[in-house]
Enzyme design. Structure first.
Site, short mmCIF file in Angstrom:
data_model
loop_
_atom_site.label_atom_id
_atom_site.label_comp_id
_atom_site.label_asym_id
_atom_site.label_seq_id
_atom_site.Cartn_x
_atom_site.Cartn_y
_atom_site.Cartn_z
N ARG A 68 38.35 -68.89 -66.58
CA ARG A 68 39.01 -69.95 -65.82
C ARG A 68 39.19 -69.55 -64.37
O ARG A 68 39.48 -68.39 -64.07
CB ARG A 68 40.38 -70.28 -66.41
CG ARG A 68 40.39 -70.74 -67.84
CD ARG A 68 41.83 -70.96 -68.28
NE ARG A 68 41.96 -71.36 -69.66
CZ ARG A 68 42.08 -70.50 -70.69
NH1 ARG A 68 42.09 -69.19 -70.46
NH2 ARG A 68 42.19 -70.94 -71.91
N SER A 132 41.16 -59.11 -68.91
CA SER A 132 41.94 -58.72 -70.08
C SER A 132 41.22 -57.77 -71.02
O SER A 132 40.88 -58.13 -72.15
CB SER A 132 42.35 -59.97 -70.85
OG SER A 132 42.59 -61.01 -69.95
N ASP A 186 45.84 -59.77 -68.55
CA ASP A 186 46.37 -61.12 -68.83
C ASP A 186 47.83 -61.10 -69.30
O ASP A 186 48.60 -62.01 -69.00
CB ASP A 186 45.50 -61.89 -69.85
CG ASP A 186 45.26 -61.14 -71.14
OD1 ASP A 186 45.62 -59.94 -71.22
OD2 ASP A 186 44.69 -61.73 -72.07
P1 ADP Z 1 41.15 -66.14 -74.48
O1 ADP Z 1 41.93 -65.30 -75.45
O2 ADP Z 1 39.69 -65.98 -74.62
O3 ADP Z 1 41.67 -66.08 -73.10
P2 ADP Z 1 42.38 -68.46 -75.64
O4 ADP Z 1 43.75 -67.99 -75.40
O5 ADP Z 1 42.06 -69.87 -75.32
O6 ADP Z 1 41.29 -67.65 -74.92
O7 ADP Z 1 42.10 -68.20 -77.19
C1 ADP Z 1 40.90 -68.65 -77.78
C2 ADP Z 1 40.98 -68.32 -79.26
O8 ADP Z 1 42.05 -69.03 -79.87
C3 ADP Z 1 39.74 -68.73 -80.00
O9 ADP Z 1 38.82 -67.66 -80.03
C4 ADP Z 1 40.26 -69.03 -81.39
O10 ADP Z 1 40.21 -67.86 -82.17
C5 ADP Z 1 41.70 -69.38 -81.19
N1 ADP Z 1 41.91 -70.83 -81.34
C6 ADP Z 1 41.32 -71.81 -80.63
N2 ADP Z 1 41.75 -73.02 -81.04
C7 ADP Z 1 42.64 -72.79 -82.04
C8 ADP Z 1 43.43 -73.61 -82.88
N3 ADP Z 1 43.37 -74.95 -82.79
N4 ADP Z 1 44.23 -73.02 -83.77
C9 ADP Z 1 44.28 -71.67 -83.87
N5 ADP Z 1 43.54 -70.85 -83.13
C10 ADP Z 1 42.75 -71.38 -82.22
MG MG Z 2 43.31 -65.70 -72.09
#
Ligand code: ADP
Ligand code: MG
Length: 430
Positions: A68, A132, A186
């Protein structure tokens, strides 16, 4: 393993949580004194913000599936505005390719983001970079990657300064005016983002693709640290808690571990975070129901199934159909809902125990208020994760648990990077 005792196989009792708390605290102490242990306890050069940081900044949030870029305007007095958020998907070929491909892609995204703005004020080119992964910070805006996690395997980055690699890529893209003013984890971004408006915030947690946490520590307690000193005498410490390994693993966790990219490492992360919960569930279903399971079972599905309150679990039925399991009976659906619930309950109770350990470390008698800022889609979207954490904290701390506030700090990791960039541009310390 059979259906009858699977529940107890996955349950984390109150005494189970107490054991985690005790072991976790002991690992934290070792990590702070520089002993070899599962927790890296990385000093971050970052102090809690005052809420008076001002200016416009670009923030990069890189650490998983999505990348992002945010434009953030800090107004002081705890107020800020996120003017723009742009999401880019990090394709597999970038996260498993070479350093040059990877950083050129990121620099390209930044160029796209900046170009879309008609006029960019000069100070907006100061960038806060949330990255992160386990990084040994060597300054406010420099740090060496210790190892990759979460399925990343980009070659030629481990052991190198990620800010230098990004700056070189920015130069190749013809963006010499864009300067990375701060590098942050992060968890640190999340803590700082909430702390900007909430003086009780002293813990930041991520529950997304991966999981990790940081907290505000007294420099005098970081006995291994002889570097930069903040004026307040406090510094945020990145725990890298995903690697904690004093946890009772099931045979399914063993399977996940053996087939994952870092066997024997990131044990807590593999039992807690979004990247793995769906896979654990898939392995249980495959084993117990002898179902022919699809190759992948997403953690997202667990949220759908666990929030299905219809009598015939019809949403669960159509989801199963979509992933190739046709004609499921109501008993099948009930069972799959139960197993999802069991896997996510265990994950949330392990997270709660780890949070409790950090609170005990900084405030053994729980005599102050604490805000725990939590970011990540698992925490945000799962129907019960946040309630389970609250319930577990109540079990652990009793009435005093009311002094602990757990709050979703959406996009905190990105906003925080902007705040850290603001601090860094006003105070050059190394
Ligand atoms: P990142 O950790 O990559 O910064 P996010 O915080 O958006 O990104 O987390 C993404 C992860 O969250 C996905 O890989 C998935 O495992 C989990 N996730 C995404 N949507 C859902 C949902 N509706 N319910 C539970 N877990 C979810
Ligand atoms: Mg994240």
């Amino acid at each position: 393993m059979n259906l009858k005792n699977i529940d107890s196989y996955f349950s984390v009792s109150l005494s189970g949580m107490r054991k985690i708390i005790k072991d976790f605290q002991s690992e934290m102490e070792k990590g702070l004194s520089g002993e070899k242990c599962s927790l890296k306890m990385i000093p971050t050069y970052v102090d809690r913000p005052t809420g008076e940081e001002k200016g416009s900044f670009i923030a990069l949030d890189l650490g998983g599936t999505n990348f992002r870029i945010l434009g953030a305007e800090l107004k002081g007095n705890g107020k800020y505005k996120v003017s723009r958020v742009k999401k880019f998907v990090l394709g597999k070929r970038y996260i498993t390719g070479t350093a040059r491909q990877f950083f050129d892609f990121i620099a390209g995204c930044i160029k796209t983001f900046i170009k879309r703005r008609a006029r960019v004020a000069q100070e907006e080119r100061a960038v806060g970079f949330t990255f992160s992964f386990p990084v040994e910070q060597t300054g406010t805006a420099s740090g060496t990657l210790l190892r990759w996690t979460k399925g990343f395997t980009v070659k030629g980055v481990i052991g190198h300064d990620v800010v230098r690699l990004l700056n070189e890529a920015l130069a190749r893209k013809g963006l010499p005016g864009v300067r990375i003013a701060a590098l942050a984890n992060d968890t640190v971004g999340t803590l700082v983002s909430r702390a900007y408006e909430d003086r009780h915030c002293d813990i930041g947690v991520i529950l997304g693709t991966g999981t990790n946490a940081c907290y505000l520590e007294e420099l005098s307690n970081i006995s291994k640290w002889h570097g930069y000193r903040t004026s307040s005498g406090r510094m945020i410490v990145n725990i890298e808690w995903g690697n904690f390994d004093s946890l009772p693993m099931t045979s399914y966790d063993g399977q996940v571990d053996r087939t994952s990219d870092r066997t024997g490492q990131q044990t807590l992360e593999k039992m807690v975070s979004g990247m793995y919960l769906g896979e654990i569930t898939r392995l249980i279903l495959k084993d117990l129901l002898k179902w022919k399971m699809p190759q992948s079972f997403k953690t997202e599905y667990m949220s759908v199934i666990e929030s299905d309150e219809s009598a015939s679990l019809s949403r669960t039925g159509s989801l199963l159909k979509k992933i190739g399991i046709k004609n499921s009976t109501i008993d099948d659906r009930r069972l799959i809902k139960k197993i999802c619930g069991m896997v996510s309950l265990r994950a949330s109770r392990i997270s709660a125990a780890a949070i409790a350990a950090v609170i005990r470390k900084i405030d053994p008698a729980l005599s102050r208020n604490h805000t725990v800022a939590i970011d990540g889609t698992l925490y945000e979207k799962h129907p019960r994760f946040s309630d389970h954490i609250k319930d577990a904290l109540k079990e652990i701390f009793g009435k005093k648990a009311s002094r602990i506030k757990t709050v979703l700090t959406k996009d905190g990791s990105g906003k925080g990077a902007a705040i850290i960039a603001a601090t860094a541009t006003h105070d050059y310390h190394d």
